[in-house]
Write an enzyme that holds these catalytic residues in place. Structure first.
Site, PDB file in Angstrom:
ATOM      1  N   HIS A 185       0.823  -1.205   0.000  1.00  0.00           N
ATOM      2  CA  HIS A 185       0.000   0.000   0.000  1.00  0.00           C
ATOM      3  C   HIS A 185       0.858   1.256   0.000  1.00  0.00           C
ATOM      4  O   HIS A 185       0.477   2.275  -0.573  1.00  0.00           O
ATOM      5  CB  HIS A 185      -0.944  -0.011   1.207  1.00  0.00           C
ATOM      6  N   ASN A 244      -3.929  -5.177 -15.242  1.00  0.00           N
ATOM      7  CA  ASN A 244      -3.873  -5.878 -13.957  1.00  0.00           C
ATOM      8  C   ASN A 244      -4.527  -7.258 -14.072  1.00  0.00           C
ATOM      9  O   ASN A 244      -3.935  -8.285 -13.726  1.00  0.00           O
ATOM     10  CB  ASN A 244      -4.567  -5.064 -12.866  1.00  0.00           C
ATOM     11  N   ASP A 245      -5.771  -7.274 -14.563  1.00  0.00           N
ATOM     12  CA  ASP A 245      -6.471  -8.553 -14.696  1.00  0.00           C
ATOM     13  C   ASP A 245      -5.936  -9.365 -15.861  1.00  0.00           C
ATOM     14  O   ASP A 245      -5.885 -10.600 -15.782  1.00  0.00           O
ATOM     15  CB  ASP A 245      -7.973  -8.324 -14.852  1.00  0.00           C
ATOM     16  N   ARG A 281     -14.092   4.487 -12.300  1.00  0.00           N
ATOM     17  CA  ARG A 281     -14.615   3.314 -11.599  1.00  0.00           C
ATOM     18  C   ARG A 281     -15.900   3.703 -10.877  1.00  0.00           C
ATOM     19  O   ARG A 281     -15.867   4.528  -9.959  1.00  0.00           O
ATOM     20  CB  ARG A 281     -13.587   2.797 -10.596  1.00  0.00           C
ATOM     21  N   ARG A 299     -16.546   2.989 -16.720  1.00  0.00           N
ATOM     22  CA  ARG A 299     -16.690   1.533 -16.665  1.00  0.00           C
ATOM     23  C   ARG A 299     -17.952   1.184 -15.883  1.00  0.00           C
ATOM     24  O   ARG A 299     -18.155   1.680 -14.767  1.00  0.00           O
ATOM     25  CB  ARG A 299     -15.466   0.904 -15.988  1.00  0.00           C
ATOM     26  N   GLU A 321      -9.590  -8.000 -20.602  1.00  0.00           N
ATOM     27  CA  GLU A 321      -8.912  -8.391 -19.370  1.00  0.00           C
ATOM     28  C   GLU A 321      -8.618  -9.887 -19.308  1.00  0.00           C
ATOM     29  O   GLU A 321      -8.016 -10.344 -18.337  1.00  0.00           O
ATOM     30  CB  GLU A 321      -9.763  -7.990 -18.160  1.00  0.00           C
ATOM     31  N   CYS A 336      -5.639   0.989 -19.482  1.00  0.00           N
ATOM     32  CA  CYS A 336      -6.082   1.656 -18.249  1.00  0.00           C
ATOM     33  C   CYS A 336      -5.618   0.914 -16.996  1.00  0.00           C
ATOM     34  O   CYS A 336      -6.045   1.234 -15.894  1.00  0.00           O
ATOM     35  CB  CYS A 336      -7.596   1.820 -18.222  1.00  0.00           C
TER      36      CYS A 336
END
Length: 551
Positions: A184, A434-435, A286, A322, A411, A482
């Site tokens: 984080h 990421n995915d 988001r 999205r 994704e 993205c």
């Protein structure tokens, strides 16, 4: 000169005197309670409630990814399983202080044993435990020191609650001995544009007051800089500040090829910062913030007001929204409350929305009404699209509501490999790296034991990006990025070389990516991308790109 090495976050450099994080509260001794179990349980609940409320208040002030992290911490603080563990220890006759310390320590040890991504969450548990103990003892919680002058903060790791609200006029840079690129601290430092080197194992050896050079671009800390080295660092700092202060120009390669630089946003209130940093629009908004904190879906009116607030600052500019991406690590009881053994491969994204189509239709209604009330160029996209049929379903539904530009997120490998067929129906594709990395490498993003596989530099991921880029070029459809990968200045060049026509990222990363793109032509980008995609693994791809970029 003595050099410490770690993982640099971003491209920044900073110099200043070291100030070490204040020490944690000492572990309480195990002693028997004299007040009784009922009183001890009441003390714990009062302290936990106060800590959770404080974390939520910090979340409301922070915004962006920081808000999501702090909201998660607030939920962890009141986790029923953790409270049961605390109660068990209190029922054995111990004090609230010992019960809290021991219960949190058990959870923390479990995460540390797993390692990787989950191991990096151990610091979050430690922070919550310290805050609850401080409440119980009636003392201030350990936190960021205030020496009265700008400084370089050194810590074992930094709690999200502290990172999110750092005074950036005072904290010149961060150095941590623990953590990694998915901690984080790293995520929030990247979002806030803080110069940081994490995972510098020998950071504990740095002395208070010692002047250091923190070079995030190189991932190094020089703890004995010469006057000449300090002068060079000062020149780099000034040049970077001048570049950041200069009027933001549209993203472009050295040969003038336009590459739109957009912002990833998590709530409407983040729009002003994105505009100030030169975002040409929004590449990913988001919508989950409207849903995750609710026991039921928000009304059309509530959604419309939020979307209008988002769209107004971007008059005449593209804003990609999205649709609700729930499931997996973001479950919603009113959308899908069925237990799934592997929710990452279950009813998530568009699959979940189709199963509850009324929620999808209400979201499209609110977006259409917000579009009619504002002058932004609204694009909508569906998450987790896997098939051509899903693409046709969503784009037809969006057009039914009068939304003129409808696309999909790529994704999973299936949609990447069928990108030409997908783009026959969709107006655009946006790659969520990421995915895409998670599903390509069969490595759960939340599973620390496979964290080493979760690297968007892997040639397998890059080649899938190229499939989509090539399909976009053949069909004349835009292809955006993205995911987190777009914020890496060198990887951004590679992604453009693979066919990306726009890049979307945390606003703090825009200046570095803009500068990186401006140093390479489209031919350069294609050559650098080819070198990376032809490598055998992620480390080799990164090294190949670095070498090619120097030619």
């Amino acid at each position: 000169m003595s050099t410490l090495r770690g993982v640099g976050i971003g491209q920044g450099i900073a110099t200043g005197p070291v100030v070490r994080m204040t020490e944690a509260l000492p572990a309480p001794e195990r002693t028997d309670s004299t007040a009784g179990a009922a009183a001890e349980r009441e003390r714990v609940r009062s302290a936990v409630t106060a800590v959770a409320a404080d974390l939520q208040q910090r979340a409301d002030s922070a915004g962006g990814a920081a808000a999501e992290v702090l909201e998660a911490q607030a939920m962890i603080a009141e986790d029923p399983t953790l409270m049961d563990e605390i109660d068990t220890r209190i029922d054995e006759g111990t004090t609230a202080e010992w019960a809290v310390h021991d219960a949190f320590a058990g959870f923390r040890a479990t995460l540390e044993a797993v390692g990787g991504y989950l191991g990096e969450r151990a610091a979050d548990l430690e922070d919550i435990a310290q805050r609850v103990l401080a409440r119980l003892q009636g003392v201030p919680a350990p936190g960021v020191p205030d020496p009265g002058h700008p400084f370089v903060l050194v810590a074992r790791d930094l709690a999200p609650a502290d990172t999110a609200l750092l005074d950036l006029d005072q904290v010149l840079a961060l150095i941590t001995s623990d953590g990694g690129p998915t901690s984080h601290t790293a995520i929030l430092a990247r979002e806030k544009g803080i110069v940081a080197v994490v995972g510098a194992a020998d950071a504990s050896s740095l002395e208070d007051g010692r002047t250091v050079i923190v070079d995030a671009a190189a991932g190094t800390v020089n703890d004995s800089p010469t006057e000449a080295e300090l002068a060079v660092a000062a020149e780099r700092i000034a040049a970077r500040a001048a570049a950041g202060a200069a009027p933001a120009t549209p993203g472009a390669l050295a040969d003038g090829t336009a590459i739109a630089l957009l912002a990833n946003l998590g709530k409407p209130g983040d729009a002003a910062d994105a505009v100030a940093r030169g975002a040409e629009g929004v590449g990913l908004f988001r919508t989950e913030f409207l849903f995750l904190s609710s026991a039921q879906a928000p009304t059309i009116q509530q959604q419309r007001e939020a979307y209008i607030e988002l769209l107004r600052p971007f008059e005449g500019r593209k804003v990609v929204v999205r649709m609700l991406d729930a499931g997996a690590d973001k479950p919603l009881a009113f959308l899908n409350d069925a237990h799934e053994e592997n929710p990452a491969l279950g009813l998530r994204g568009l699959r979940a929305l189709r199963a509850s189509e009324d929620i999808l239709r209400e979201q499209l209604t609110a977006l259409a009404e917000a579009d009619a009330a504002t002058a932004a160029d609204l694009w909508v996209m569906a998450p987790m699209v896997t098939t051509v049929e899903e693409t046709a379903y969503f784009t037809a539904l969006a057009r039914e509501y009068g939304l003129k530009t409808a696309g999909v997120m790529v994704e999973v490998p299936a949609s990447a490999l069928l990108a030409d067929r997908v783009l026959a129906h969709a107006d655009f594709a946006s790659i969520g790296t990421n995915d895409l990395t998670q599903y390509t490498m069969a490595a759960d993003r939340l599973l620390g034991s496979v964290a080493s596989f979760q690297d968007p530099w892997h040639p397998a991921v890059l080649r899938l990006v190229r499939e989509v880029g090539d399909a976009g070029a053949r069909t004349g459809k835009p292809v955006g990025i993205c995911g987190e990968a777009a914020a890496d200045p060198l990887l951004a060049v590679v992604l453009v070389g693979l066919g990306a026509t726009s890049l979307s990222m945390a606003p703090a990363a825009l200046a570095d990516v803009r500068r990186s793109l401006s140093q390479h032509s489209l031919d350069d980008a294609r050559r650098i991308a080819a070198a990376a995609a032809d490598a055998d693994d992620a480390a080799a791809a990164r090294a190949a790109a670095q070498a090619a970029a120097q030619i």
